[in-house]
Design a protein around this motif. Structure first.
Motif, PDB file in Angstrom:
ATOM      1  N   ASP A 275       1.822  17.867   1.737  1.00 38.64           N
ATOM      2  CA  ASP A 275       1.882  17.418   3.133  1.00 38.64           C
ATOM      3  C   ASP A 275       0.628  16.651   3.526  1.00 38.64           C
ATOM      4  O   ASP A 275       0.703  15.642   4.236  1.00 38.64           O
ATOM      5  N   ARG A 276      -0.540  17.129   3.065  1.00 32.43           N
ATOM      6  CA  ARG A 276      -1.793  16.405   3.353  1.00 32.43           C
ATOM      7  C   ARG A 276      -1.780  15.033   2.685  1.00 32.43           C
ATOM      8  O   ARG A 276      -2.204  14.034   3.281  1.00 32.43           O
ATOM      9  N   LEU A 277      -1.280  14.969   1.463  1.00 28.52           N
ATOM     10  CA  LEU A 277      -1.171  13.689   0.771  1.00 28.52           C
ATOM     11  C   LEU A 277      -0.220  12.756   1.516  1.00 28.52           C
ATOM     12  O   LEU A 277      -0.511  11.570   1.687  1.00 28.52           O
TER      13      LEU A 277
ATOM     14  N   ALA B  72       3.671  10.853  -6.025  1.00 29.76           N
ATOM     15  CA  ALA B  72       2.221  10.922  -6.242  1.00 29.76           C
ATOM     16  C   ALA B  72       1.777  12.357  -6.482  1.00 29.76           C
ATOM     17  O   ALA B  72       0.938  12.621  -7.341  1.00 29.76           O
ATOM     18  N   SER B  73       2.367  13.295  -5.742  1.00 24.58           N
ATOM     19  CA  SER B  73       2.017  14.708  -5.911  1.00 24.58           C
ATOM     20  C   SER B  73       2.514  15.246  -7.245  1.00 24.58           C
ATOM     21  O   SER B  73       1.802  15.981  -7.931  1.00 24.58           O
ATOM     22  N   ASP B  74       3.731  14.870  -7.620  1.00 18.13           N
ATOM     23  CA  ASP B  74       4.300  15.354  -8.876  1.00 18.13           C
ATOM     24  C   ASP B  74       3.540  14.822 -10.093  1.00 18.13           C
ATOM     25  O   ASP B  74       3.444  15.498 -11.107  1.00 18.13           O
ATOM     26  N   GLU B  75       3.011  13.601  -9.985  1.00 12.98           N
ATOM     27  CA  GLU B  75       2.240  13.032 -11.096  1.00 12.98           C
ATOM     28  C   GLU B  75       0.990  13.864 -11.380  1.00 12.98           C
ATOM     29  O   GLU B  75       0.589  14.000 -12.531  1.00 12.98           O
ATOM     30  N   ALA B  76       0.399  14.410 -10.323  1.00 13.63           N
ATOM     31  CA  ALA B  76      -0.841  15.163 -10.484  1.00 13.63           C
ATOM     32  C   ALA B  76      -0.605  16.656 -10.701  1.00 13.63           C
ATOM     33  O   ALA B  76      -1.554  17.403 -10.936  1.00 13.63           O
ATOM     34  N   ALA B  77       0.645  17.110 -10.634  1.00 11.86           N
ATOM     35  CA  ALA B  77       0.949  18.545 -10.710  1.00 11.86           C
ATOM     36  C   ALA B  77       0.829  19.066 -12.139  1.00 11.86           C
ATOM     37  O   ALA B  77       1.261  18.426 -13.089  1.00 11.86           O
TER      38      ALA B  77
ATOM     39  N   VAL C  28       0.821  -1.206   0.000  1.00 13.87           N
ATOM     40  CA  VAL C  28       0.000   0.000   0.000  1.00 13.87           C
ATOM     41  C   VAL C  28       0.862   1.266   0.000  1.00 13.87           C
ATOM     42  O   VAL C  28       0.379   2.340  -0.313  1.00 13.87           O
ATOM     43  N   SER C  29       2.137   1.137   0.317  1.00 17.79           N
ATOM     44  CA  SER C  29       2.983   2.322   0.443  1.00 17.79           C
ATOM     45  C   SER C  29       3.294   2.930  -0.920  1.00 17.79           C
ATOM     46  O   SER C  29       3.486   2.229  -1.904  1.00 17.79           O
ATOM     47  N   ARG C  30       3.284   4.270  -0.940  1.00 17.24           N
ATOM     48  CA  ARG C  30       3.621   5.046  -2.139  1.00 17.24           C
ATOM     49  C   ARG C  30       4.407   6.265  -1.689  1.00 17.24           C
ATOM     50  O   ARG C  30       4.257   6.731  -0.569  1.00 17.24           O
ATOM     51  N   ASP C  31       5.219   6.809  -2.566  1.00 16.04           N
ATOM     52  CA  ASP C  31       5.988   8.005  -2.270  1.00 16.04           C
ATOM     53  C   ASP C  31       5.103   9.231  -2.485  1.00 16.04           C
ATOM     54  O   ASP C  31       4.559   9.418  -3.577  1.00 16.04           O
TER      55      ASP C  31
ATOM     56  N   ASP D 176       0.685   8.084   4.845  1.00 13.25           N
ATOM     57  CA  ASP D 176       1.195   7.538   6.110  1.00 13.25           C
ATOM     58  C   ASP D 176       0.086   6.827   6.868  1.00 13.25           C
ATOM     59  O   ASP D 176       0.302   5.759   7.450  1.00 13.25           O
ATOM     60  N   PHE D 177      -1.107   7.422   6.868  1.00 12.42           N
ATOM     61  CA  PHE D 177      -2.255   6.784   7.528  1.00 12.42           C
ATOM     62  C   PHE D 177      -2.541   5.426   6.898  1.00 12.42           C
ATOM     63  O   PHE D 177      -2.786   4.442   7.595  1.00 12.42           O
ATOM     64  N   GLU D 178      -2.518   5.366   5.562  1.00 13.24           N
ATOM     65  CA  GLU D 178      -2.778   4.102   4.873  1.00 13.24           C
ATOM     66  C   GLU D 178      -1.764   3.038   5.261  1.00 13.24           C
ATOM     67  O   GLU D 178      -2.123   1.893   5.533  1.00 13.24           O
ATOM     68  N   VAL D 179      -0.495   3.423   5.297  1.00 15.08           N
ATOM     69  CA  VAL D 179       0.550   2.462   5.656  1.00 15.08           C
ATOM     70  C   VAL D 179       0.374   2.005   7.103  1.00 15.08           C
ATOM     71  O   VAL D 179       0.474   0.810   7.402  1.00 15.08           O
TER      72      VAL D 179
END
Length: 176
Positions: free
Chosen positions: A130-132, A46-51, A39-42, A137-140
């Motif tokens: 930061d929210r992402l 993830a943020s840069d992909e959507a930017a 489930v872990s992702r960077d 972190d919550f998911e992990v």
């Protein structure tokens, strides 16, 4: 009869919730658990992909504008402008922006007017990043907690089965 939600057994067993009560992060974790995928992702990736282009540009402007190199270069340019218009060009009567440097003030105001909102956009993007990161972190953490619960269940089941086998071996031969 209504069809059963595919995550219902996991949702009820580990979270004690109906699948429709789950948060998006919980759904993602349970889906990944069901598929036995990590489930872990960077968060940065993830943020840069959507930017968007504008978001990446604002980050770059904030990165450059908030550096010592920019401050030093900007100071040198300002001092050069003043020296050029006060001593060098004024000596030949060619100063295009003599003291009190009205054109320089206009340019500085324009730079500040453009740079401030761009830096704020970058700060907003950093807040979103930061929210992402907190969500990931919550998911992990949730996944780790659920996997620990799953391991406890397996160990408890194995212990009960072993105790049953031990007790079955100790019972007198004529008893039911």
């Amino acid at each position: 009869m209504a069809t059963k939600h595919p995550l219902e057994p996991l949702a009820r067993r580990f979270l004690g919730k109906h699948p429709h009560q789950l948060e998006p992060e919980e759904i993602h974790v349970l889906e990944q658990m069901k598929k036995r995928l990590p489930v872990s992702r960077d968060a940065g990736d993830a943020s840069d992909e959507a930017a968007s282009f504008g978001a990446r540009l604002s980050d770059r402007v904030a990165e450059i504008g908030g550096s010592w190199a920019f401050i030093i270069a900007f100071t040198i340019i300002l001092l050069g402008w003043m020296l050029l218009n006060t001593d060098v060009l004024e000596h030949f009567g060619l100063a295009f922006d003599p003291y009190p440097y009205i054109f320089l003030n206009l340019m500085l105001s324009t730079v500040a007017a453009i740079q401030a909102p761009v830096i704020m956009m970058s700060q907003n993007r950093q807040s979103a990043k930061d929210r992402l990161a907190a969500s990931l972190d919550f998911e992990v953490n949730l996944r780790a907690e659920l996997e620990i619960m799953r391991l406890h269940e397996k160990i408890d089941k194995e212990i009960v089965e072993r105790l049953d086998r031990i007790l079955a071996g100790l019972e007198p031969k004529g008893t039911v």
